[in-house]
Design an enzyme around this catalytic site. Structure first.
Site, PDB file in Angstrom:
ATOM      1  N   LYS A   1       8.526   8.843  29.599  1.00 35.41           N
ATOM      2  CA  LYS A   1       9.065   9.507  30.764  1.00 35.41           C
ATOM      3  C   LYS A   1      10.386  10.267  30.636  1.00 35.41           C
ATOM      4  CE  LYS A   1      11.486   6.283  33.280  1.00 35.41           C
ATOM      5  NZ  LYS A   1      12.837   6.750  33.457  1.00 35.41           N
ATOM      6  N   ASN A   2      11.382   9.489  29.725  1.00 32.34           N
ATOM      7  CA  ASN A   2      12.842   9.890  29.485  1.00 32.34           C
ATOM      8  C   ASN A   2      12.919  11.229  28.686  1.00 32.34           C
ATOM      9  OD1 ASN A   2      13.393   8.131  31.345  1.00 32.34           O
ATOM     10  ND2 ASN A   2      14.265   6.625  29.832  1.00 32.34           N
TER      11      ASN A   2
ATOM     12  N   CYS B   1      22.665   2.338  41.509  1.00 37.44           N
ATOM     13  CA  CYS B   1      21.187   1.830  41.726  1.00 37.44           C
ATOM     14  C   CYS B   1      21.156   0.251  41.355  1.00 37.44           C
ATOM     15  CB  CYS B   1      20.330   2.468  41.034  1.00 37.44           C
ATOM     16  SG  CYS B   1      20.794   2.159  39.136  1.00 37.44           S
TER      17      CYS B   1
ATOM     18  N   ARG C   1      26.519   4.278  38.443  1.00 42.82           N
ATOM     19  CA  ARG C   1      25.722   5.520  37.579  1.00 42.82           C
ATOM     20  C   ARG C   1      26.605   6.712  37.614  1.00 42.82           C
ATOM     21  NH1 ARG C   1      20.200   4.265  36.655  1.00 42.82           N
ATOM     22  NH2 ARG C   1      20.536   5.389  34.724  1.00 42.82           N
TER      23      ARG C   1
ATOM     24  N   ASP D   1      16.620  -0.650  27.892  1.00 39.85           N
ATOM     25  CA  ASP D   1      15.464  -0.662  28.772  1.00 39.85           C
ATOM     26  C   ASP D   1      14.136  -1.769  28.133  1.00 39.85           C
ATOM     27  OD1 ASP D   1      15.524   2.871  29.426  1.00 39.85           O
ATOM     28  OD2 ASP D   1      16.643   1.405  30.190  1.00 39.85           O
TER      29      ASP D   1
ATOM     30  N   ARG E   1       7.158   3.849  38.834  1.00 39.08           N
ATOM     31  CA  ARG E   1       8.297   5.046  38.418  1.00 39.08           C
ATOM     32  C   ARG E   1       7.831   5.159  36.873  1.00 39.08           C
ATOM     33  NH1 ARG E   1      14.091   4.695  40.393  1.00 39.08           N
ATOM     34  NH2 ARG E   1      14.143   6.365  38.834  1.00 39.08           N
TER      35      ARG E   1
HETATM   36  C1  EPZ Z   1      19.227   7.156  30.274  1.00 38.71           C
HETATM   37  O1  EPZ Z   1      19.859   7.043  31.474  1.00 38.71           O
HETATM   38  C2  EPZ Z   1      17.778   6.534  30.576  1.00 38.71           C
HETATM   39  N1  EPZ Z   1      17.421   7.555  31.817  1.00 38.71           N
HETATM   40  C3  EPZ Z   1      17.919   5.122  31.196  1.00 38.71           C
HETATM   41  O2  EPZ Z   1      16.521   4.858  31.489  1.00 38.71           O
HETATM   42  C4  EPZ Z   1      18.516   4.403  30.031  1.00 38.71           C
HETATM   43  O3  EPZ Z   1      18.660   2.791  30.536  1.00 38.71           O
HETATM   44  C5  EPZ Z   1      20.002   4.901  29.595  1.00 38.71           C
HETATM   45  O4  EPZ Z   1      19.629   6.365  29.232  1.00 38.71           O
HETATM   46  C6  EPZ Z   1      20.522   4.178  28.404  1.00 38.71           C
HETATM   47  O5  EPZ Z   1      19.474   4.342  27.500  1.00 38.71           O
HETATM   48  C7  EPZ Z   1      16.784   8.715  31.546  1.00 38.71           C
HETATM   49  O6  EPZ Z   1      16.863   9.019  30.179  1.00 38.71           O
HETATM   50  C8  EPZ Z   1      16.154   9.355  32.712  1.00 38.71           C
HETATM   51  P1  EPZ Z   1      23.503   6.852  30.205  1.00 38.71           P
HETATM   52  P2  EPZ Z   1      21.237   7.628  31.606  1.00 38.71           P
HETATM   53  O7  EPZ Z   1      24.498   8.414  30.793  1.00 38.71           O
HETATM   54  O8  EPZ Z   1      21.271   8.850  30.772  1.00 38.71           O
HETATM   55  C9  EPZ Z   1      27.799   5.278  31.296  1.00 38.71           C
HETATM   56  C10 EPZ Z   1      14.856   3.667  32.559  1.00 38.71           C
HETATM   57  O9  EPZ Z   1      14.604   2.534  32.680  1.00 38.71           O
HETATM   58  N2  EPZ Z   1      28.254   6.617  31.785  1.00 38.71           N
HETATM   59  O10 EPZ Z   1      23.007   7.085  28.668  1.00 38.71           O
HETATM   60  O11 EPZ Z   1      21.689   7.837  32.992  1.00 38.71           O
HETATM   61  C11 EPZ Z   1      26.774   4.656  32.312  1.00 38.71           C
HETATM   62  O12 EPZ Z   1      27.324   4.131  33.353  1.00 38.71           O
HETATM   63  C12 EPZ Z   1      16.204   4.201  32.811  1.00 38.71           C
HETATM   64  O13 EPZ Z   1      13.806   4.522  32.047  1.00 38.71           O
HETATM   65  C13 EPZ Z   1      29.498   6.976  31.972  1.00 38.71           C
HETATM   66  O14 EPZ Z   1      30.145   6.215  31.935  1.00 38.71           O
HETATM   67  O15 EPZ Z   1      22.222   6.516  30.915  1.00 38.71           O
HETATM   68  C14 EPZ Z   1      26.092   3.584  31.162  1.00 38.71           C
HETATM   69  O16 EPZ Z   1      27.087   2.508  31.157  1.00 38.71           O
HETATM   70  C15 EPZ Z   1      17.179   3.237  33.446  1.00 38.71           C
HETATM   71  N3  EPZ Z   1      29.647   8.258  32.552  1.00 38.71           N
HETATM   72  C16 EPZ Z   1      26.198   4.359  29.892  1.00 38.71           C
HETATM   73  O17 EPZ Z   1      27.168   5.217  29.876  1.00 38.71           O
HETATM   74  C17 EPZ Z   1      28.517   9.151  32.648  1.00 38.71           C
HETATM   75  O18 EPZ Z   1      28.919  10.506  32.935  1.00 38.71           O
HETATM   76  C18 EPZ Z   1      24.735   4.854  29.407  1.00 38.71           C
HETATM   77  O19 EPZ Z   1      24.510   5.690  30.387  1.00 38.71           O
HETATM   78  C19 EPZ Z   1      27.324   8.807  32.026  1.00 38.71           C
HETATM   79  C20 EPZ Z   1      27.198   7.717  31.761  1.00 38.71           C
END
Ligand code: EPZ
Length: 421
Positions: free
Chosen positions: A22-23, A117, A122, A308, A400
């Protein structure tokens, strides 16, 4: 409203085929807006989030259809609209992945801030930081991120955040940089296999990306990209979920199309727990000894233990012979499943970003509530081994990210049914 009814006690046996990731599919679908001509994507899972992305892309002028073999074909027909509205973005955070392609190809992007969420806040500051570093002008207007640029210019960008790298921020900056003038070097890029898959798709379309899968990714801008054919990489989180399903039921399962090389940290931890995982021609063989050893797990960016799979590992460790801990370093609030697992007789105690897990002899079936995609999966896994029957409400969360999960589990001998209130 639909719910799952799971009756515990069946040991899972047999073969299960792992679907496409998915990701990986979601950012690659967004990246189709960068290319001229048709893109054909094989192994795209049929999930609610994929259907949401198809809907969002349709509003952004992308025509798509699945052919009789399940191949997803996408082609840009109209580039006028650049607005990803709140109604869609609030349902699926991955919608932010349209930001980079819109900005690079249509010179403008207007994307609603995704908001929080169930797994916590996020933010998207790193996305904006990376895209403005390429020269985009930014404005926040009525909750929408508005970006524009006549021509993006490549440069060195540090993209590390308070929790390490960001997966979708890395995806957005890579996508935007493919059509920028000159060279972009991203430092502290996410190393996830889904980023590698996106880069390989873009390179097959004519981009010039190197270093994908490492913290330093280099992109040399090109004038245009051409539609291509790509096979989406298997879903390592679905694979990890089924490995834990086999382990928690003391089963004997063959995962077809799983990539063990994407699950190093998971295999390491699970083998210490007592799960037997072997590579085989089709993918991986999984079985487990009756006695599960307690371990300590900390979630980290790839190649660390994935956040995840944190909830699913917690369900398994609830039955280990001793005390374990799980520390969540990516989304510190990602513990909505703790209360629900405790309703099933688990002994979990949250201390800040760590949950202390006192192993119990068995779990007891109960009505529970799913809160987010991976927590729902953890509750299904717990139901597979609990005494009696478990009802898991809000199945839309699980739909999802898991393709036909009840069919796949039933095929392995589980007693799970999807019912309606
Ligand atoms: C991706 O989300 C995945 N989703 C998530 O999977 C996964 O949990 C996550 O990466 C971590 O591996 C997709 O790829 C669609 P991040 P993403 O930006 O990109 C912080 C699932 O269950 N952060 O890597 O949104 C954030 O708050 C989903 O399939 C900032 O601080 O996650 C988090 O603490 C859930 N500023 C950390 O970084 C930003 O601008 C990692 O988030 C962006 C993120």
């Amino acid at each position: 409203m639909q719910y799952f009814e799971v009756t515990g006690g069946q040991r899972l046996k047999g073969k299960v085929t792992i679907s496409g990731a998915k990701n990986s599919a979601l950012p690659i679908m967004a990246a189709c807006m960068l290319v001229d001509g048709e893109t054909s994507l094989h192994n795209v899972p049929d999930l609610a989030d994929v259907r949401l992305m198809i809907d969002l892309l349709a509003r952004l002028g992308v025509k798509s259809h699945r052919d009789d073999d399940g191949v997803l074909h996408l082609e840009v027909r109209d580039e006028k609209n650049v607005h990803a509205e709140y109604g869609l973005v609030s349902k699926m955070r991955a919608s932010v992945c349209v930001m980079g392609p819109l900005l690079a190809k249509r010179k403008r992007a207007q994307v609603s801030m995704p908001g929080g969420c169930a797994i916590g806040d996020r933010p998207i500051g790193l996305h904006i930081q990376g895209l403005t570093a390429l020269g985009a002008e930014f404005e926040l207007r009525n909750g929408d991120v508005c970006l524009q640029s006549k021509q993006l210019i490549g440069r060195e960008i540090f993209l590390g955040g308070p929790f390490g790298a960001s997966v979708t921020a890395t995806a957005n900056v890579i996508m935007a940089a493919t059509l920028a003038t000159g060279r972009t070097v991203i430092e502290s890029a996410a190393c996830e296999p889904e980023i590698v898959d996106l880069a390989e798709f873009l390179n097959a379309s004519g981009a010039r990306i190197t270093g994908q899968g490492t913290p330093i990714v280099t992109i040399d801008g090109v004038d245009s990209l051409k539609g291509t054919t790509h096979h989406v990489t298997p879903d390592r989180i679905e694979a990890g979920t089924f490995i834990i399903a086999a382990a928690i039921t003391n089963g004997d399962v063959e995962l077809v199309n799983a990539k063990p090389e994407h699950l190093g940290a998971v295999i390491d931890r699970l083998q210490r727990i007592g799960v037997i995982i072997e590579r085989c021609k089709a993918g991986m063989m999984v079985s487990s000894s009756r006695r599960l050893e307690p371990v300590d797990i900390t979630t980290q960016p790839y190649p660390g233990f994935p956040t995840d799979l944190q909830a699913q590992a917690m369900a398994l460790l609830s039955l280990a012979d001793g005390n374990s801990t799980i520390t969540e370093k990516i989304f510190p609030d990602r513990f909505m499943h703790v209360g629900e697992l405790n309703r099933m007789g688990a002994k979990l105690r949250k201390e800040g970003p760590t949950v202390i897990i006192e192993g119990v002899k068995n779990l007891i079936g109960a009505p529970v509530m799913a809160s987010d995609l991976r927590a729902s999966a953890a509750l299904v896994l717990a139901g597979l081994v609990a005494t009696g029957t478990t009802q898991i409400r809000r199945t839309y969360h699980i739909d999802r990210g898991y393709e036909r999960i009840e069919e796949k589990l039933t095929g392995l001998g589980a007693n799970i049914r999807r019912l309606s209130e």
